[in-house]
Design an enzyme around this catalytic site. Structure first.
Site, mmCIF file in Angstrom:
data_model
loop_
_atom_site.group_PDB
_atom_site.id
_atom_site.type_symbol
_atom_site.label_atom_id
_atom_site.label_comp_id
_atom_site.label_asym_id
_atom_site.label_seq_id
_atom_site.Cartn_x
_atom_site.Cartn_y
_atom_site.Cartn_z
ATOM 1 C CG HIS A 20 -3.154 3.701 1.689
ATOM 2 N ND1 HIS A 20 -3.651 3.262 0.489
ATOM 3 C CD2 HIS A 20 -3.225 2.647 2.550
ATOM 4 C CE1 HIS A 20 -4.005 1.990 0.614
ATOM 5 N NE2 HIS A 20 -3.763 1.602 1.852
ATOM 6 C CB CYS A 66 -0.951 0.010 1.186
ATOM 7 S SG CYS A 66 -2.142 -1.333 1.127
ATOM 8 C CG ASN A 86 -6.636 -0.572 0.964
ATOM 9 O OD1 ASN A 86 -5.909 -0.163 0.059
ATOM 10 N ND2 ASN A 86 -6.158 -1.005 2.114
#
Ligand code: ACO
Length: 322
Positions: free
Chosen positions: A249, A113, A279
């Site tokens: 993020h 990520c 996500n």
């Protein structure tokens, strides 16, 4: 002195949308449970014939158009992904070929990520060293392929997407716009808290899906993102009040809000897209940026703080004037 300017931004989201209600039809969950704990309402899912490189191609074309350049002007491609098309060659060289670029170089970055922040930081250093002038940085993921769709604790959290920046080196006397500073970190002792097996050297593994200790990830995400942002602002001599937009993020709305609160950053300055995209790992920051630019929120000249946290653990932040 060379500044690294963000010349163009692009994104691509697959057509198919999967809502929380859709997921509750095949696992024991509910819209209320997912939305209350994560802020997620829906996610986009790649079609069966779409790979990470296909999503990357669409996002790259969007960024190339936004930057008003030709693909042939690109000197280097850095592609962040943890869901590559193949073990090798890299998805970046495949994208280079799809874009019909015959020169320069291309490689993948694997920091899960945090991948886009790692890629931006790497690209910034290549540009500032004078090695490359124009770099395509992409974050592209098809997480739907590494989710156990029977595991309600993970399958509700992720989606598929791609986002891209075109970075360009410009000679200036001072940093008037572009990337001001960046910082990346990792701590491999936590690699067992969030992982996906199935690498070719791990022959015994049969579980090739995402495994996560959600509470530990949550705790470290807030702590480490807060600390790294403070470190970056401190070293750049920039006050938190000077930040126009916080582009984190997009893992979980509660993580974003708690981190912003700890940083004493006003909630209305947070760019939130996790509700619509879930996500999307390395794609989440460029997609959030592209969405906010297209919505007219982020404007040229705004001071932006980008930050991420992911498996490894890895984390990092980038300060830039757009
Ligand atoms: N629907 C309904 N119930 C569920 C679901 C679901 N989708 N998932 C878990 N549950 C149940 C559990 O089984 C458990 O039930 P039990 O008490 O009967 O055993 C109960 O809900 C509580 O489970 P917890 O895991 O303790 O739930 P928690 O409140 O910690 O929330 C969550 C889970 C949302 C994953 C949270 O820990 C979190 O946000 N962690 C951060 C993880 C993250 O964002 N990861 C993204 C990847 S990493 C990154 O990008 C930074």
């Amino acid at each position: 002195m060379i500044n690294t300017i963000v010349k163009g931004i692009g994104m691509y989201l697959p057509e198919k949308i999967l809502t929380n209600d859709d997921i509750s039809e095949f696992v024991n969950t509910s819209h209320e449970w997912i939305y209350e704990r994560t802020g997620i309402r829906q996610r986009h899912i790649a079609s069966e014939d779409q790979m990470t490189s296909d999503l990357a191609h669409m996002a790259a074309l969007d960024a190339i158009q936004d930057a008003n350049i030709n693909a042939a002007d690109i000197d280097l491609i850095i592609l962040a992904t943890s869901t590559p098309d193949q073990v090798f060659p890299s998805t970046a060289v495949k994208l280079q070929d799809i874009l019909n670029i015959k020169r320069g170089a291309a490689f993948d970055i694997h920091a899960v990520c945090s991948g886009f922040i790692y890629a931006l930081s790497t690209a910034d250093n290549f540009i500032k060293s004078g090695k490359y002038k124009r770099i395509l940085v992409v974050g592209s993921e098809v997480y739907s392929r590494i989710l156990d769709w029977k595991d309600r604790s993970t399958c509700v959290l992720f989606g598929d997407a791609s986002g891209a920046f075109i970075l360009e080196g410009q000679n200036k006397n001072s940093i008037t716009s572009g990337i001001i500073d960046s910082v990346i970190r990792s701590d491999g002792q936590y690699r067992g808290k969030l992982y996906c097996d199935g690498g070719p050297s791990m022959k015994s593994s049969t579980d090739n899906f995402i495994n996560m200790d959600g509470k530990e990830v949550y705790k470290h995400a807030v702590e480490k993102q807060t600390a790294i942002v403070e470190e970056l602002l401190d070293s750049a001599g920039v006050d938190i009040d000077a930040i126009d937009w916080f582009v984190p993020h997009q893992a979980n709305l509660r993580i974003l809000q708690t981190t912003a609160k700890k940083l004493k950053l006003k909630e209305e300055k947070i760019i939130v897209t996790v509700d619509k995209h879930a996500n999307t790992s390395s794609a989440s920051i460029p997609v959030a940026m592209a969405t906010a630019v297209k919505d007219g929120k982020i404007k040229r000249g705004d001071m932006l703080l980008l930050e991420a946290f992911g498996a490894g653990f890895t984390w990092g932040a980038v300060l830039l004037r757009y």
